[in-house]
Design a protein around this motif. Structure first.
Motif, short mmCIF file in Angstrom:
data_model
loop_
_atom_site.label_atom_id
_atom_site.label_comp_id
_atom_site.label_asym_id
_atom_site.label_seq_id
_atom_site.Cartn_x
_atom_site.Cartn_y
_atom_site.Cartn_z
N HIS A 155 -11.66 -11.90 -1.14
CA HIS A 155 -12.74 -10.99 -0.75
C HIS A 155 -12.48 -10.30 0.59
O HIS A 155 -13.38 -9.63 1.12
CB HIS A 155 -14.06 -11.75 -0.70
N ASP A 156 -11.28 -10.47 1.14
CA ASP A 156 -10.96 -9.86 2.42
C ASP A 156 -10.90 -8.34 2.31
O ASP A 156 -10.58 -7.79 1.24
CB ASP A 156 -9.62 -10.37 2.95
N ALA A 157 -11.16 -7.66 3.42
CA ALA A 157 -11.15 -6.19 3.42
C ALA A 157 -9.80 -5.63 3.01
O ALA A 157 -9.72 -4.62 2.30
CB ALA A 157 -11.54 -5.68 4.81
N ILE A 158 -8.72 -6.29 3.43
CA ILE A 158 -7.39 -5.78 3.10
C ILE A 158 -7.15 -5.80 1.61
O ILE A 158 -6.49 -4.91 1.05
CB ILE A 158 -6.29 -6.59 3.85
N VAL A 159 -7.70 -6.80 0.91
CA VAL A 159 -7.54 -6.86 -0.54
C VAL A 159 -8.28 -5.70 -1.19
O VAL A 159 -7.79 -5.07 -2.14
CB VAL A 159 -8.04 -8.21 -1.10
N GLY A 160 -9.45 -5.37 -0.66
CA GLY A 160 -10.18 -4.21 -1.16
C GLY A 160 -9.40 -2.92 -0.97
O GLY A 160 -9.38 -2.06 -1.85
N GLN A 161 -8.75 -2.77 0.18
CA GLN A 161 -7.94 -1.59 0.45
C GLN A 161 -6.78 -1.49 -0.53
O GLN A 161 -6.44 -0.41 -1.02
CB GLN A 161 -7.41 -1.62 1.88
N LEU A 162 -6.15 -2.63 -0.81
CA LEU A 162 -5.02 -2.64 -1.73
C LEU A 162 -5.45 -2.24 -3.13
O LEU A 162 -4.79 -1.44 -3.81
CB LEU A 162 -4.36 -4.02 -1.74
N LYS A 163 -6.57 -2.77 -3.57
CA LYS A 163 -7.08 -2.42 -4.89
C LYS A 163 -7.41 -0.94 -4.97
O LYS A 163 -7.14 -0.28 -5.98
CB LYS A 163 -8.30 -3.27 -5.22
N GLN A 164 -8.01 -0.41 -3.91
CA GLN A 164 -8.36 1.01 -3.88
C GLN A 164 -7.12 1.88 -3.97
O GLN A 164 -7.15 2.99 -4.53
CB GLN A 164 -9.16 1.33 -2.62
N ALA A 165 -6.01 1.40 -3.41
CA ALA A 165 -4.75 2.14 -3.45
C ALA A 165 -4.08 2.05 -4.82
O ALA A 165 -3.12 2.78 -5.09
CB ALA A 165 -3.80 1.62 -2.38
N GLY A 166 -4.57 1.13 -5.66
CA GLY A 166 -4.00 1.00 -6.99
C GLY A 166 -3.22 -0.27 -7.24
O GLY A 166 -2.65 -0.46 -8.32
N VAL A 167 -3.17 -1.16 -6.25
CA VAL A 167 -2.47 -2.44 -6.43
C VAL A 167 -3.32 -3.37 -7.30
O VAL A 167 -4.51 -3.53 -7.05
CB VAL A 167 -2.20 -3.12 -5.06
N HIS A 195 0.63 3.52 4.49
CA HIS A 195 0.07 4.85 4.21
C HIS A 195 1.15 5.72 3.62
O HIS A 195 2.25 5.84 4.15
CB HIS A 195 -0.45 5.48 5.50
N GLY A 196 0.85 6.32 2.47
CA GLY A 196 1.80 7.22 1.83
C GLY A 196 1.56 8.65 2.25
O GLY A 196 0.43 9.07 2.48
N ALA A 197 2.64 9.42 2.40
CA ALA A 197 2.56 10.82 2.78
C ALA A 197 3.86 11.49 2.37
O ALA A 197 4.86 10.81 2.10
CB ALA A 197 2.31 10.97 4.29
N PRO A 198 3.89 12.83 2.32
CA PRO A 198 5.06 13.53 1.79
C PRO A 198 6.19 13.78 2.79
O PRO A 198 7.10 14.55 2.49
CB PRO A 198 4.46 14.87 1.33
N GLY A 199 6.14 13.18 3.97
CA GLY A 199 7.18 13.48 4.95
C GLY A 199 7.84 12.25 5.51
O GLY A 199 8.20 11.33 4.80
N ARG A 200 7.98 12.23 6.83
CA ARG A 200 8.71 11.16 7.49
C ARG A 200 8.03 9.81 7.28
O ARG A 200 6.83 9.73 6.99
CB ARG A 200 8.82 11.46 8.99
N LEU A 201 8.79 8.73 7.47
CA LEU A 201 8.29 7.37 7.25
C LEU A 201 8.62 6.50 8.46
O LEU A 201 9.79 6.35 8.83
CB LEU A 201 8.95 6.77 6.00
N GLN A 237 0.82 -1.20 0.00
CA GLN A 237 0.00 0.00 0.00
C GLN A 237 0.86 1.25 0.00
O GLN A 237 0.56 2.22 -0.70
CB GLN A 237 -0.96 0.00 1.19
N TRP A 238 1.92 1.26 0.79
CA TRP A 238 2.80 2.43 0.79
C TRP A 238 3.41 2.64 -0.59
O TRP A 238 3.43 3.77 -1.11
CB TRP A 238 3.92 2.28 1.83
N LEU A 239 3.90 1.58 -1.21
CA LEU A 239 4.50 1.70 -2.54
C LEU A 239 3.51 2.27 -3.54
O LEU A 239 3.83 3.19 -4.31
CB LEU A 239 5.00 0.34 -3.02
N ALA A 240 2.29 1.74 -3.52
CA ALA A 240 1.28 2.19 -4.48
C ALA A 240 0.93 3.66 -4.25
O ALA A 240 0.80 4.44 -5.21
CB ALA A 240 0.02 1.32 -4.38
N GLU A 241 0.79 4.05 -2.98
CA GLU A 241 0.42 5.43 -2.69
C GLU A 241 1.56 6.41 -2.94
O GLU A 241 1.33 7.62 -3.07
CB GLU A 241 -0.08 5.54 -1.24
N GLN A 242 2.78 5.91 -3.04
CA GLN A 242 3.92 6.75 -3.38
C GLN A 242 4.19 6.76 -4.89
O GLN A 242 5.16 7.34 -5.34
CB GLN A 242 5.17 6.28 -2.64
N GLY A 243 3.33 6.09 -5.66
CA GLY A 243 3.44 6.17 -7.12
C GLY A 243 4.00 4.96 -7.82
O GLY A 243 4.16 4.97 -9.04
#
Length: 228
Positions: free
Chosen positions: A56-68, A167-173, A37-43
């Motif tokens: 059909h797990d919730a985590i798979v849905g989250q990953l798809k929503q992030a672009g995976v 979670h992707g964000a523009p600062g610290r990791l 998810q971090w990789l996808a949200e960072q581009g």
């Protein structure tokens, strides 16, 4: 005239070239999902595979929503020639079609720990690394929640504040370096022990802060180290 200016937003932490288009084997597993998810949200252009039971797990849905892009089942065809690397977790303990295909295509094959090291090496002083023998999942999640000011990203084994593990964000990791919770990234038997290809890791992580935790009868200290 109002000449006041807002401070420029910090640039996003760059994704290592090695992980710009990775395939993650068993991407819904703890530790793997946060990284994906971090990789996808960072581009990054991320693909991954899951078991039919997980599709059909919730985590798979989250990953798809992030672009995976998530494939169901483990098949050689899920690993394309355009992948920059294939990442696997220590939970894989036997022959695996996707890892065999990666080797056939001569793609870099990385254990999750080495992928995290590459991310932290790229992040440099923006990285907050948590490692040790026990309680890293809790410590990393607490740090991510405490530092969440809109510019904090994280890669966790356990989600922070009930949110996603990545979670992707523009600062610290904030990164949880804990090994896979099920296997501690134990090397698979036989030739499989060579699958974590360390030669692809070009630099050593130098985080701004490293939190080392340990809880055992033989552990004398729990220490925090930082670089000025």
């Amino acid at each position: 005239m109002d000449t006041a200016t807002q401070p420029e937003a910090a640039p996003a932490i760059a994704v290592p070239d090695l992980l710009s288009a990775p395939h993650l084997v068993d991407v819904a597993k703890p530790g793997m999902a946060g990284l994906a998810q971090w990789l996808a949200e960072q581009g990054a252009d991320v693909t991954g595979s899951v078991t039919p039971e997980e599709q059909h797990d919730a985590i798979v849905g989250q990953l798809k929503q992030a672009g995976v892009r998530v494939a169901v089942g483990f098949e050689a065809g899920h690993v394309a020639e355009d992948r920059t690397a294939v990442v696997w977790s220590g939970i894989v303990i036997g022959p695996h079609a996707e890892l065999d295909q990666a080797q056939q295509l001569r793609l870099p094959v990385l254990a999750r720990a080495y992928a995290l090291s590459a991310v932290c090496a790229k992040a440099g002083r923006e990285a907050v690394a948590v490692g040790g023998s026990h309680s890293t999942a809790t410590a990393a999640a607490v740090l991510a929640a405490a530092l969440d000011d809109g510019r904090t990203a994280w890669i966790l084994n356990a989600p922070a504040r009930g949110l996603s593990a990545g979670h992707g964000a523009p600062g610290r990791l904030v990164v949880d370096f804990c090994p896979d919770t099920a296997t501690h990234e134990a090397a698979p038997p036989g030739a499989w022990q060579h699958r974590p290809a360390t030669r692809y890791l070009g630099s050593i992580p130098k985080p701004a802060v490293a939190l080392i935790t340990a809880t055992s009868a033989n552990a004398r200290t729990t220490r925090t180290t930082s670089r000025a």
